[in-house]
Each structure stands twice: as structure tokens, then as C-alpha cells.
Design a protein around this motif. Structure first.
Motif, PDB file in Angstrom:
ATOM      1  N   TRP A  82      41.603  40.372  44.840  1.00  0.00           N
ATOM      2  CA  TRP A  82      41.901  39.084  44.209  1.00  0.00           C
ATOM      3  C   TRP A  82      43.315  38.627  44.546  1.00  0.00           C
ATOM      4  O   TRP A  82      43.607  37.432  44.540  1.00  0.00           O
ATOM      5  CB  TRP A  82      41.686  39.169  42.700  1.00  0.00           C
ATOM      6  CG  TRP A  82      42.614  40.098  41.969  1.00  0.00           C
ATOM      7  CD1 TRP A  82      42.442  41.418  41.737  1.00  0.00           C
ATOM      8  CD2 TRP A  82      43.867  39.762  41.369  1.00  0.00           C
ATOM      9  NE1 TRP A  82      43.498  41.946  41.032  1.00  0.00           N
ATOM     10  CE2 TRP A  82      44.391  40.937  40.795  1.00  0.00           C
ATOM     11  CE3 TRP A  82      44.593  38.585  41.251  1.00  0.00           C
ATOM     12  CZ2 TRP A  82      45.605  40.983  40.120  1.00  0.00           C
ATOM     13  CZ3 TRP A  82      45.808  38.614  40.570  1.00  0.00           C
ATOM     14  CH2 TRP A  82      46.307  39.794  40.020  1.00  0.00           C
ATOM     15  N   LYS A  99      34.817  31.767  34.101  1.00  0.00           N
ATOM     16  CA  LYS A  99      35.088  32.369  35.410  1.00  0.00           C
ATOM     17  C   LYS A  99      36.438  31.874  35.929  1.00  0.00           C
ATOM     18  O   LYS A  99      36.736  30.681  35.872  1.00  0.00           O
ATOM     19  CB  LYS A  99      33.983  32.001  36.389  1.00  0.00           C
ATOM     20  CG  LYS A  99      32.604  32.513  35.980  1.00  0.00           C
ATOM     21  CD  LYS A  99      31.529  32.137  36.987  1.00  0.00           C
ATOM     22  CE  LYS A  99      30.166  32.645  36.544  1.00  0.00           C
ATOM     23  NZ  LYS A  99      29.096  32.278  37.514  1.00  0.00           N
ATOM     24  N   HIS A 125      40.411  28.981  33.827  1.00  0.00           N
ATOM     25  CA  HIS A 125      39.009  29.352  33.985  1.00  0.00           C
ATOM     26  C   HIS A 125      38.104  28.128  33.834  1.00  0.00           C
ATOM     27  O   HIS A 125      38.457  27.159  33.155  1.00  0.00           O
ATOM     28  CB  HIS A 125      38.620  30.409  32.951  1.00  0.00           C
ATOM     29  CG  HIS A 125      39.158  31.773  33.251  1.00  0.00           C
ATOM     30  ND1 HIS A 125      40.497  32.022  33.442  1.00  0.00           N
ATOM     31  CD2 HIS A 125      38.519  32.975  33.389  1.00  0.00           C
ATOM     32  CE1 HIS A 125      40.672  33.304  33.686  1.00  0.00           C
ATOM     33  NE2 HIS A 125      39.491  33.911  33.655  1.00  0.00           N
ATOM     34  N   TRP A 158      41.949  43.316  33.734  1.00  0.00           N
ATOM     35  CA  TRP A 158      41.755  42.113  34.554  1.00  0.00           C
ATOM     36  C   TRP A 158      41.222  42.485  35.943  1.00  0.00           C
ATOM     37  O   TRP A 158      40.342  41.820  36.490  1.00  0.00           O
ATOM     38  CB  TRP A 158      43.075  41.359  34.678  1.00  0.00           C
ATOM     39  CG  TRP A 158      43.101  40.378  35.803  1.00  0.00           C
ATOM     40  CD1 TRP A 158      43.685  40.535  37.024  1.00  0.00           C
ATOM     41  CD2 TRP A 158      42.494  39.085  35.837  1.00  0.00           C
ATOM     42  NE1 TRP A 158      43.487  39.423  37.801  1.00  0.00           N
ATOM     43  CE2 TRP A 158      42.753  38.520  37.094  1.00  0.00           C
ATOM     44  CE3 TRP A 158      41.750  38.347  34.924  1.00  0.00           C
ATOM     45  CZ2 TRP A 158      42.311  37.256  37.459  1.00  0.00           C
ATOM     46  CZ3 TRP A 158      41.292  37.083  35.275  1.00  0.00           C
ATOM     47  CH2 TRP A 158      41.579  36.552  36.526  1.00  0.00           C
ATOM     48  N   GLU A 159      41.747  43.560  36.501  1.00  0.00           N
ATOM     49  CA  GLU A 159      41.338  43.966  37.854  1.00  0.00           C
ATOM     50  C   GLU A 159      39.858  44.333  37.898  1.00  0.00           C
ATOM     51  O   GLU A 159      39.220  44.225  38.942  1.00  0.00           O
ATOM     52  CB  GLU A 159      42.174  45.169  38.298  1.00  0.00           C
ATOM     53  CG  GLU A 159      43.669  44.893  38.303  1.00  0.00           C
ATOM     54  CD  GLU A 159      44.293  45.034  39.673  1.00  0.00           C
ATOM     55  OE1 GLU A 159      43.540  45.183  40.652  1.00  0.00           O
ATOM     56  OE2 GLU A 159      45.525  44.957  39.752  1.00  0.00           O
ATOM     57  N   ARG A 160      39.296  44.740  36.749  1.00  0.00           N
ATOM     58  CA  ARG A 160      37.907  45.225  36.724  1.00  0.00           C
ATOM     59  C   ARG A 160      36.885  44.156  36.346  1.00  0.00           C
ATOM     60  O   ARG A 160      35.697  44.352  36.577  1.00  0.00           O
ATOM     61  CB  ARG A 160      37.778  46.397  35.734  1.00  0.00           C
ATOM     62  CG  ARG A 160      38.610  47.621  36.088  1.00  0.00           C
ATOM     63  CD  ARG A 160      38.195  48.830  35.250  1.00  0.00           C
ATOM     64  NE  ARG A 160      38.327  48.579  33.814  1.00  0.00           N
ATOM     65  CZ  ARG A 160      39.412  48.842  33.105  1.00  0.00           C
ATOM     66  NH1 ARG A 160      40.483  49.356  33.700  1.00  0.00           N
ATOM     67  NH2 ARG A 160      39.453  48.605  31.805  1.00  0.00           N
ATOM     68  N   GLN A 161      37.321  43.046  35.736  1.00  0.00           N
ATOM     69  CA  GLN A 161      36.335  42.092  35.223  1.00  0.00           C
ATOM     70  C   GLN A 161      36.308  40.816  36.055  1.00  0.00           C
ATOM     71  O   GLN A 161      37.308  40.407  36.642  1.00  0.00           O
ATOM     72  CB  GLN A 161      36.607  41.766  33.757  1.00  0.00           C
ATOM     73  CG  GLN A 161      37.809  40.873  33.476  1.00  0.00           C
ATOM     74  CD  GLN A 161      37.914  40.552  31.990  1.00  0.00           C
ATOM     75  OE1 GLN A 161      37.767  41.419  31.145  1.00  0.00           O
ATOM     76  NE2 GLN A 161      38.190  39.295  31.687  1.00  0.00           N
ATOM     77  N   GLN A 162      35.115  40.231  36.124  1.00  0.00           N
ATOM     78  CA  GLN A 162      34.918  39.026  36.919  1.00  0.00           C
ATOM     79  C   GLN A 162      34.859  37.771  36.049  1.00  0.00           C
ATOM     80  O   GLN A 162      34.963  36.660  36.564  1.00  0.00           O
ATOM     81  CB  GLN A 162      33.630  39.141  37.732  1.00  0.00           C
ATOM     82  CG  GLN A 162      33.674  40.250  38.770  1.00  0.00           C
ATOM     83  CD  GLN A 162      32.381  40.338  39.557  1.00  0.00           C
ATOM     84  OE1 GLN A 162      31.284  40.178  39.012  1.00  0.00           O
ATOM     85  NE2 GLN A 162      32.505  40.583  40.858  1.00  0.00           N
ATOM     86  N   PHE A 163      34.658  37.939  34.752  1.00  0.00           N
ATOM     87  CA  PHE A 163      34.585  36.804  33.833  1.00  0.00           C
ATOM     88  C   PHE A 163      34.812  37.324  32.427  1.00  0.00           C
ATOM     89  O   PHE A 163      34.873  38.537  32.195  1.00  0.00           O
ATOM     90  CB  PHE A 163      33.227  36.100  33.931  1.00  0.00           C
ATOM     91  CG  PHE A 163      32.048  36.995  33.697  1.00  0.00           C
ATOM     92  CD1 PHE A 163      31.601  37.274  32.411  1.00  0.00           C
ATOM     93  CD2 PHE A 163      31.378  37.582  34.767  1.00  0.00           C
ATOM     94  CE1 PHE A 163      30.516  38.108  32.191  1.00  0.00           C
ATOM     95  CE2 PHE A 163      30.289  38.421  34.562  1.00  0.00           C
ATOM     96  CZ  PHE A 163      29.864  38.685  33.267  1.00  0.00           C
TER      97      PHE A 163
END
Length: 450
Positions: free
Chosen positions: A3, A82, A103, A44-49
Motif C-alpha cells: 500500500w 474502503k 474512505h 491497518w496493514e492487515r485490513q482492506q476495509f
């Protein structure tokens, strides 16, 4: 792809100098307040939404609720939010390394939430794109720097300048007046640079402690994002120096109101200004855009003047338009054509107050121009002279403006029926809240006299 590869350069530069501790996942509600969640960087690094209830769009400015949930009832289902990584920017006032990311809101079937202000603007821009047009805007932000005010019953006062005197009124374009609050302005510039925003200029306006910031022209959604971010940035810079920044349309009695003027031009598929013909003359599209503003602006005043206080700005001979006339280089008209070379020809909408939600203001203005071009609406004859001598053409108050808004069926299709439904309900709930408040004027003049 990481990202980090998708975020703007300014955000990457910030991370080169700061260990990322937190990411603020934000979205603008109807008033333009940032709602969302602060998320630890590792998460944050692990989630997409992430999720927020759709009821954030049913809140009034006071935090109460409009009955806008629809037939399913007030069950507050989660939306899917998102990130738009292109909006990633620093929060330079934070103690630890912090990023902000705007988002977009979708329902659980993946459809854009119709009452999300950013989605409303995207909907209007997409209508332009379907015609092969690309809208370009440039907002101008006016605001006041005022003394700290923690008592709503107390009148708002200008901030104290570095000379130890309150900021002076009627000093438009004065460099000395700007110097009075130079430390605040220095921090505004610094924060903007860290966040990757380009300021086209800062000037002193006519009010006591009133400033204007101009932004470079560009994509409507990107510029609305910047205004959304700038409001927070300016507030934080002011708080650092023990004063408040306010974007109220009319914060100080007897002083000019604060506007958000919006300049518009339209680019065709070949990159040419649609408002300028092959020989440099003005095109039908140019006049039709103005005609659309004249025809439809009364019906969207409720979006660009969204509060009871907003209508205190529309005062004859007091630096805000009260009409829908158009003129060339004429600041008394509601619609102004600034001096510019043919390739930069543009139309300025001077009606909006700075208390507007930037997404909704720009969407409303572009919607009116779009209908003007689609329906080939021709404007009235150009106004010459002082347009304050023309007839008032602004609805007299928020309730009248909402009635016009509710009746504008053609605009509803451009802005989106779901947004229109929710917005009207919430704004009427807000107006009813206002009616419960007894003002000092009423106590002074009615208490013993009626």
C-alpha cells in the motif's frame, strides 16, 4: 504491491521521517465533519476495509438524528468503508506518526451509498464524463481567526494579534494585517507542505481576522478532499496559537460573511476548454453553464447555505451576492466571469458559504451547470453596474430553500434520489432543533414589550 507504493509522495516523505503509529480512517458526513476510526498501524496493514453504521449520515450538526433510515427502520446496518489511498496524507499536528486516509462508503452488496457526500460528487462528475467532459474547479476558502470562545452565550470576537490588539476590520489585502497573525499562517503553510497541498495564495479579507486561501485548480473530488482536509489543518494551526478558526458563514455581527467561491471550467475529450471556441471566443457551452446556474441555483441553496446562520451572509451591500445575475469581473454579481486568457476561461459561483460541505457544494454547482449545458439553457443578459441594485433572488431562509430543494425533480436525478431524501429529512430536523432555542434578541425585545 505494498500500500506504500500507492500513496502520494508527500505521505511517503512523511513516513521517511516518522515511525507510523496510527492511521485515521475518515469519511465526511453531511455537515462535512470527519467521522471514522483511528487504527493502529499494524492493524491497518492487515485490513482492506472497515465498518461504520449508515446512521452517520442521519446526524444533524448538533449530534441529534433525522428520521431518515427508510422502511427498514433505524437498525443502523454497517457500511463497508474502503480506503482511497490517493488521499493518504499526514496529520502533522499529531504527537506520533499519523496518517489520514479518506474512505468511500458502500453498502453490503458493494453499491455506493447514495447519501455519502463524496459519492454524490462522484456521481455528478461521472455524468460529465459520460458526455466526454472533464470538470475542473478551484475553490477559494474564507474563514476567521477568532479569540477562544467557550461560552455560546458570548459574542465571537477577533483574535489578538502579535501587537496585542484585536485583529482589525476593513483592512482587505493589507499585508500588515496578515502579519498580525503570521505565526498561525506560518503553521498553515507548514502543515500544508507536509500534507502535500499547494496553496495558491493567502490574503486578508474585509473582516476582523478574516483570511482567504486560494487553491490551485484541479479535479473536483481531489479539490473537495483538500478543502475537507484544510478545514482540519487550519483549525489545528489556530489551536496551536491559542485561538479558534471558524468557518461559520457569519460569525461576527456587523462583519462580512465567509464564502467558498468556486471557479469552474470544463475540458473536452481533446483537452480543450469547452468554454472557448477555436478563435478564442465564448462558446454556447459557456453561456449554457451560466444559464444552468441561474436556472437551478435557487433549488440547491439549501446545500451551499446549509444552516440558519448561512442566510445572515446574504446582506445587501455587504460583500456577498443576493442575486443570480452574471457579469464580467463584477464582484457584486452572484455569478462572475473573471479576467482570464481564453484557454483559462472560467465561471465563478460566488453564492456558497464556507460553512458548506465541500463535496456537496461542488456537486450542487456542477449539477446546475450540467443541466444548463444538457438542456441548452441561455442566461439572462449580462448585468452591468452594481448588482446590489438588482432584485433579491436568494430564498429567504433555510426553510424556504428546503422547499425549493424538495421540488427540484430534475436535480434529484443528477444528485441522486437517496441523497435528496436523506438530506431534506436531516436538514428539517436540524431546523426544528433551532426553533427550540430562544435567542438574546427575543429576550431583549419581547420579554417585557409584547
Amino acid at each position: 504491491m505494498s500500500w506504500l507504493d500507492e500513496i502520494p509522495e508527500a505521505a511517503r516523505l512523511y513516513l521517511d521521517q516518522h515511525r507510523l503509529d496510527e492511521v485515521e480512517c475518515v469519511i465526511a458526513d453531511l455537515p462535512g465533519i470527519a467521522r471514522g476510526k483511528a487504527v493502529p498501524a499494524a492493524k491497518w496493514e492487515r485490513q482492506q476495509f472497515f465498518h461504520l453504521p449508515n446512521s452517520i449520515f442521519f446526524q444533524t450538526i448538533t449530534g441529534d438524528w433525522g428520521e431518515a433510515a427508510g422502511p427498514e427502520g433505524f437498525v443502523e446496518p454497517d457500511m463497508i468503508l474502503k480506503p482511497d489511498l490517493s488521499t493518504t496524507t499526514a496529520a502533522p499536528w499529531a504527537a506520533d506518526g499519523t496518517l489520514q486516509v479518506i474512505h468511500d462508503a458502500f453498502d453490503q452488496k458493494g453499491r455506493p451509498v447514495g447519501c455519502s457526500p463524496r459519492n454524490v460528487l462522484k456521481r455528478v462528475v461521472d455524468l460529465y464524463k459520460a458526455e466526454g467532459w472533464t470538470p475542473v474547479v478551484a475553490p477559494e476558502m474564507e474563514f476567521y481567526l477568532v479569540g477562544r470562545n467557550v461560552d455560546p452565550a458570548k459574542a465571537i470576537e477577533p483574535m489578538m494579534g502579535r501587537t496585542g490588539r484585536p485583529a482589525a476590520a476593513r483592512q482587505a489585502y493589507s499585508m500588515t494585517a496578515v502579519d498580525e497573525y503570521g505565526p498561525v499562517i506560518d503553521d498553515i503553510y507548514e502543515y500544508a507542505e507536509i500534507q502535500g497541498f499547494e496553496i495558491d495564495g493567502i490574503t486578508q479579507e474585509g473582516g476582523a481576522g478574516q483570511l482567504e486561501i486560494n487553491l490551485r485548480h484541479g479535479d473536483p473530488v481531489k479539490l473537495a478532499d483538500e478543502v475537507f482536509y484544510f478545514k482540519r489543518l487550519i483549525r489545528e494551526a489556530a489551536l496551536k496559537h491559542d485561538c479558534f478558526a471558524t468557518f461559520m458563514a457569519k460569525p461576527i455581527e456587523g462583519e462580512p460573511g465567509s464564502a467558498m467561491h468556486v471557479h469552474h471550467s470544463i475540458i473536452d475529450a481533446k483537452g480543450r476548454n469547452l468554454f472557448t471556441g477555436p478563435q478564442g471566443g465564448e462558446t454556447d457551452a459557456f453561456f449554457n453553464f451560466i444559464g444552468g446556474l441561474q436556472e437551478h441555483m435557487p433549488s440547491v441553496i439549501a446545500m451551499i447555505a446549509p444552516y440558519v446562520n448561512s442566510f445572515r451572509r446574504y446582506v445587501r451591500d455587504h460583500a456577498a451576492p443576493i442575486n443570480l445575475e452574471w457579469g464580467r469581473d463584477n464582484r457584486t454579481t452572484g455569478i462572475r466571469v473573471p479576467i482570464s486568457p481564453p484557454q483559462a476561461r472560467r465561471v465563478e459561483n460566488r453564492l456558497a458559504g464556507m460553512d458548506c460541505n465541500p463535496y456537496l457544494c461542488i456537486a450542487a454547482s456542477l449539477a446546475c451547470g450540467y443541466l444548463g449545458m444538457k438542456n441548452e439553457i441561455w442566461p439572462d443578459k449580462r448585468f452591468r453596474g452594481d448588482a446590489y441594485e438588482a432584485a433579491d433572488e436568494i430564498p429567504q431562509g433555510l426553510y424556504a430553500a428546503l422547499d425549493l430543494f424538495d421540488g427540484a425533480k430534475e436535480l434529484h436525478e443528477v444528485l441522486g434520489p437517496e441523497f435528496v431524501r436523506v438530506y431534506s429529512i436531516v436538514k428539517r430536523a436540524e431546523y426544528n432543533e433551532f426553533l427550540q432555542v430562544i435567542s438574546p434578541w427575543e429576550r431583549q425585545h419581547l420579554l417585557l414589550n409584547v
